[in-house]
Design a protein around this motif. Structure first.
Motif, PDB file in Angstrom:
ATOM      1  N   ALA A  63      -8.510   3.941   4.270  1.00  0.00           N
ATOM      2  CA  ALA A  63      -7.202   4.434   4.736  1.00  0.00           C
ATOM      3  C   ALA A  63      -6.139   4.026   3.734  1.00  0.00           C
ATOM      4  O   ALA A  63      -6.333   3.093   2.935  1.00  0.00           O
ATOM      5  CB  ALA A  63      -6.878   3.883   6.122  1.00  0.00           C
ATOM      6  N   ARG A  64      -5.007   4.716   3.753  1.00  0.00           N
ATOM      7  CA  ARG A  64      -3.896   4.425   2.842  1.00  0.00           C
ATOM      8  C   ARG A  64      -2.967   3.375   3.454  1.00  0.00           C
ATOM      9  O   ARG A  64      -2.742   3.368   4.663  1.00  0.00           O
ATOM     10  CB  ARG A  64      -3.091   5.702   2.550  1.00  0.00           C
ATOM     11  N   PRO A  65      -2.397   2.490   2.638  1.00  0.00           N
ATOM     12  CA  PRO A  65      -1.509   1.464   3.180  1.00  0.00           C
ATOM     13  C   PRO A  65      -0.167   2.031   3.631  1.00  0.00           C
ATOM     14  O   PRO A  65       0.361   2.971   3.032  1.00  0.00           O
ATOM     15  CB  PRO A  65      -1.322   0.508   1.988  1.00  0.00           C
ATOM     16  N   GLN A  66       0.371   1.461   4.699  1.00  0.00           N
ATOM     17  CA  GLN A  66       1.741   1.729   5.141  1.00  0.00           C
ATOM     18  C   GLN A  66       2.460   0.393   5.063  1.00  0.00           C
ATOM     19  O   GLN A  66       2.449  -0.368   6.011  1.00  0.00           O
ATOM     20  CB  GLN A  66       1.762   2.278   6.569  1.00  0.00           C
ATOM     21  N   GLY A  67       3.033   0.073   3.917  1.00  0.00           N
ATOM     22  CA  GLY A  67       3.581  -1.264   3.707  1.00  0.00           C
ATOM     23  C   GLY A  67       2.509  -2.182   3.149  1.00  0.00           C
ATOM     24  O   GLY A  67       1.654  -1.758   2.371  1.00  0.00           O
ATOM     25  N   TRP A 110      -2.716   1.481  -6.580  1.00  0.00           N
ATOM     26  CA  TRP A 110      -3.989   2.200  -6.697  1.00  0.00           C
ATOM     27  C   TRP A 110      -4.481   2.683  -5.335  1.00  0.00           C
ATOM     28  O   TRP A 110      -5.196   3.671  -5.229  1.00  0.00           O
ATOM     29  CB  TRP A 110      -5.065   1.292  -7.299  1.00  0.00           C
ATOM     30  N   MET A 111      -4.077   1.984  -4.259  1.00  0.00           N
ATOM     31  CA  MET A 111      -4.512   2.342  -2.912  1.00  0.00           C
ATOM     32  C   MET A 111      -3.677   3.482  -2.318  1.00  0.00           C
ATOM     33  O   MET A 111      -4.118   4.147  -1.380  1.00  0.00           O
ATOM     34  CB  MET A 111      -4.412   1.113  -1.999  1.00  0.00           C
ATOM     35  N   PRO A 119      -5.336   7.510  -7.893  1.00  0.00           N
ATOM     36  CA  PRO A 119      -5.566   6.571  -6.788  1.00  0.00           C
ATOM     37  C   PRO A 119      -7.052   6.386  -6.518  1.00  0.00           C
ATOM     38  O   PRO A 119      -7.886   7.219  -6.895  1.00  0.00           O
ATOM     39  CB  PRO A 119      -4.878   7.261  -5.601  1.00  0.00           C
ATOM     40  N   VAL A 120      -7.386   5.287  -5.866  1.00  0.00           N
ATOM     41  CA  VAL A 120      -8.746   5.111  -5.352  1.00  0.00           C
ATOM     42  C   VAL A 120      -8.930   6.120  -4.228  1.00  0.00           C
ATOM     43  O   VAL A 120      -8.112   6.185  -3.307  1.00  0.00           O
ATOM     44  CB  VAL A 120      -8.961   3.677  -4.821  1.00  0.00           C
ATOM     45  N   GLU A 121      -9.962   6.930  -4.311  1.00  0.00           N
ATOM     46  CA  GLU A 121     -10.188   7.938  -3.266  1.00  0.00           C
ATOM     47  C   GLU A 121     -10.736   7.264  -2.011  1.00  0.00           C
ATOM     48  O   GLU A 121     -11.462   6.264  -2.088  1.00  0.00           O
ATOM     49  CB  GLU A 121     -11.169   9.013  -3.752  1.00  0.00           C
ATOM     50  N   LEU A 122     -10.371   7.788  -0.857  1.00  0.00           N
ATOM     51  CA  LEU A 122     -10.884   7.245   0.401  1.00  0.00           C
ATOM     52  C   LEU A 122     -12.407   7.368   0.419  1.00  0.00           C
ATOM     53  O   LEU A 122     -12.966   8.409   0.055  1.00  0.00           O
ATOM     54  CB  LEU A 122     -10.263   7.968   1.593  1.00  0.00           C
ATOM     55  N   GLY A 123     -13.069   6.295   0.818  1.00  0.00           N
ATOM     56  CA  GLY A 123     -14.533   6.259   0.819  1.00  0.00           C
ATOM     57  C   GLY A 123     -15.134   5.680  -0.443  1.00  0.00           C
ATOM     58  O   GLY A 123     -16.347   5.460  -0.514  1.00  0.00           O
ATOM     59  N   ASP A 124     -14.275   5.433  -1.461  1.00  0.00           N
ATOM     60  CA  ASP A 124     -14.766   4.829  -2.704  1.00  0.00           C
ATOM     61  C   ASP A 124     -14.626   3.312  -2.654  1.00  0.00           C
ATOM     62  O   ASP A 124     -13.787   2.763  -1.923  1.00  0.00           O
ATOM     63  CB  ASP A 124     -13.977   5.353  -3.912  1.00  0.00           C
ATOM     64  N   ASP A 169       9.369  -4.091  -4.554  1.00  0.00           N
ATOM     65  CA  ASP A 169       9.569  -2.737  -4.025  1.00  0.00           C
ATOM     66  C   ASP A 169       8.277  -2.047  -3.604  1.00  0.00           C
ATOM     67  O   ASP A 169       8.316  -0.977  -3.003  1.00  0.00           O
ATOM     68  CB  ASP A 169      10.273  -1.862  -5.077  1.00  0.00           C
ATOM     69  N   TYR A 170       7.126  -2.633  -3.923  1.00  0.00           N
ATOM     70  CA  TYR A 170       5.864  -1.949  -3.641  1.00  0.00           C
ATOM     71  C   TYR A 170       5.636  -1.725  -2.150  1.00  0.00           C
ATOM     72  O   TYR A 170       5.036  -0.729  -1.757  1.00  0.00           O
ATOM     73  CB  TYR A 170       4.677  -2.733  -4.222  1.00  0.00           C
ATOM     74  N   THR A 171       6.094  -2.679  -1.325  1.00  0.00           N
ATOM     75  CA  THR A 171       5.871  -2.536   0.115  1.00  0.00           C
ATOM     76  C   THR A 171       7.147  -2.159   0.867  1.00  0.00           C
ATOM     77  O   THR A 171       7.151  -2.103   2.089  1.00  0.00           O
ATOM     78  CB  THR A 171       5.310  -3.849   0.703  1.00  0.00           C
ATOM     79  N   ALA A 172       8.235  -1.906   0.149  1.00  0.00           N
ATOM     80  CA  ALA A 172       9.506  -1.546   0.790  1.00  0.00           C
ATOM     81  C   ALA A 172       9.503  -0.078   1.196  1.00  0.00           C
ATOM     82  O   ALA A 172       8.994   0.777   0.468  1.00  0.00           O
ATOM     83  CB  ALA A 172      10.663  -1.820  -0.163  1.00  0.00           C
TER      84      ALA A 172
END
Length: 334
Positions: free
Chosen positions: A14-18, A56-57, A67-72, A251-254
């Motif tokens: 899954a992709r990060p949210q924060g 990358w996520m 990006p790293v593809e989901l499932g990789d 800023d990466y998680t903002a």
């Protein structure tokens, strides 16, 4: 399935949210692959955790690296031993570094894999001679063009890259001010690494501290973090100053990145500002090491590593980079 035939992998699902959380990853087990023609099989013993991983996520298709593809398998650099080889340039027993990912065993065609001195510890290699040291060398020495007598300010100064940037600059005769997030880190960079001064951005009056510590202005700014001190450093840049933009972890998680400084000073001070990322320079690793290794051999580069145990500790460990909880280069020992 016996342990000897099993490869443990951690995949991004899954992709990060924060900030990253455990739900983004899934642990899987598979049969250990075999090296085919022109391939090597490596057994990884240590993995590096780096701030760039959050980028990358994410699903940013316009970034410097796909990006790293989901499932990789989650992407990361690491230290490993060659245990099978059908490649002319690698022998069983070689110690190597490369982008092996969050897994115990990895197959490679040898591209982007570098052999390392087996007498050096994995911690030393990953803390200095791998991504952190290469990044510091490219950013400071090649882009920043430091000159003896100049003043450098480096943010994230106790981090894996910033600590090496500051030490390289000291070796080149610069006055070095480090920006950190704790008194322990301030003490380490000044009293152990030899920085001239430290500013704790969480407690100090930033503008006042900078003015007192840089009475003749700032010639070189190595930016690793972004955040509240960026504007103040920018405002104190000297004419023909250079700003090397390596990271913006604040800023990466903002939800909304902080606005950048006004461009007026770029004109008034004729500033050079350059962003860079290391994947552009992976083919230049031997040349970068030629620049870096002499400093290491002279004892001018010290480091400290923060080691977590076990592959699955990477999941929670990644958050330490965003809370500032790590004390040194963050490494997972498998």
């Amino acid at each position: 399935m016996s342990q000897a035939t099993q490869n443990t992998q951690i995949k991004l699902i899954a992709r990060p949210q924060g900030a990253p959380t455990a739900e983004l990853f899934q642990v899987e087990h598979s049969t250990i692959p075999q090296a085919g023609d022109g391939q090597i099989l490596v057994k990884q013993s240590h993995m590096s955790l780096d701030p760039a991983m959050l980028g990358w996520m994410s699903d940013d298709r316009e970034s410097y690296i796909p990006p790293v593809e989901l499932g990789d398998v989650m992407r990361s650099s690491g230290y490993a031993e060659v245990i099978e080889s059908q490649h002319p340039d690698f022998a069983v027993g070689d110690k190597v570094t490369g982008m092996f990912g969050w897994q115990e065993y990895a197959l490679s065609n040898g591209q982007g894999i570098n052999k390392v001195d087996p007498n050096l510890s994995a911690e030393m290699v990953l803390s200095v001679l791998a991504l952190p040291g290469l990044t510091a060398t490219q950013g400071l020495l090649r882009i920043g063009q430091p000159k003896s007598g100049e003043t450098l300010v480096v943010t994230g100064a106790a981090g894996s890259v910033g600590s090496i940037v500051g030490q390289l600059a000291k070796a080149e005769g610069l006055r070095v001010i480090g920006v950190v997030g704790s008194e322990d880190k301030a003490d380490w960079i000044v009293n152990t690494l030899g920085f001239d001064a430290a500013i704790n951005y969480k407690t100090d009056n930033l503008a006042q501290q900078l003015a007192e510590l840089t009475p003749e202005g700032i010639d070189l700014f190595f930016e690793n973090t972004g955040g509240p001190i960026q504007q103040h450093i920018y405002q104190r840049m000297n004419a023909h100053g250079r700003i090397v933009v390596c990271g913006m972890i604040a800023d990466y998680t903002a939800a909304t990145p902080a606005p950048g400084p006004n461009w007026m000073n770029i004109i008034r001070k004729r500033l050079t500002i350059q962003g860079f990322t290391m994947p552009d320079h992976f083919h230049e690793v031997p040349q970068l090491l030629e620049l870096l290794v002499p400093y290491v051999q002279k004892g001018q580069i010290q480091y400290r590593s923060h080691t977590l145990k076990g592959l699955t500790s990477a999941v929670g460990g990644l958050n330490l980079l965003f809370t500032g909880g790590n004390q040194g280069k963050l490494i997972v020992e498998l």
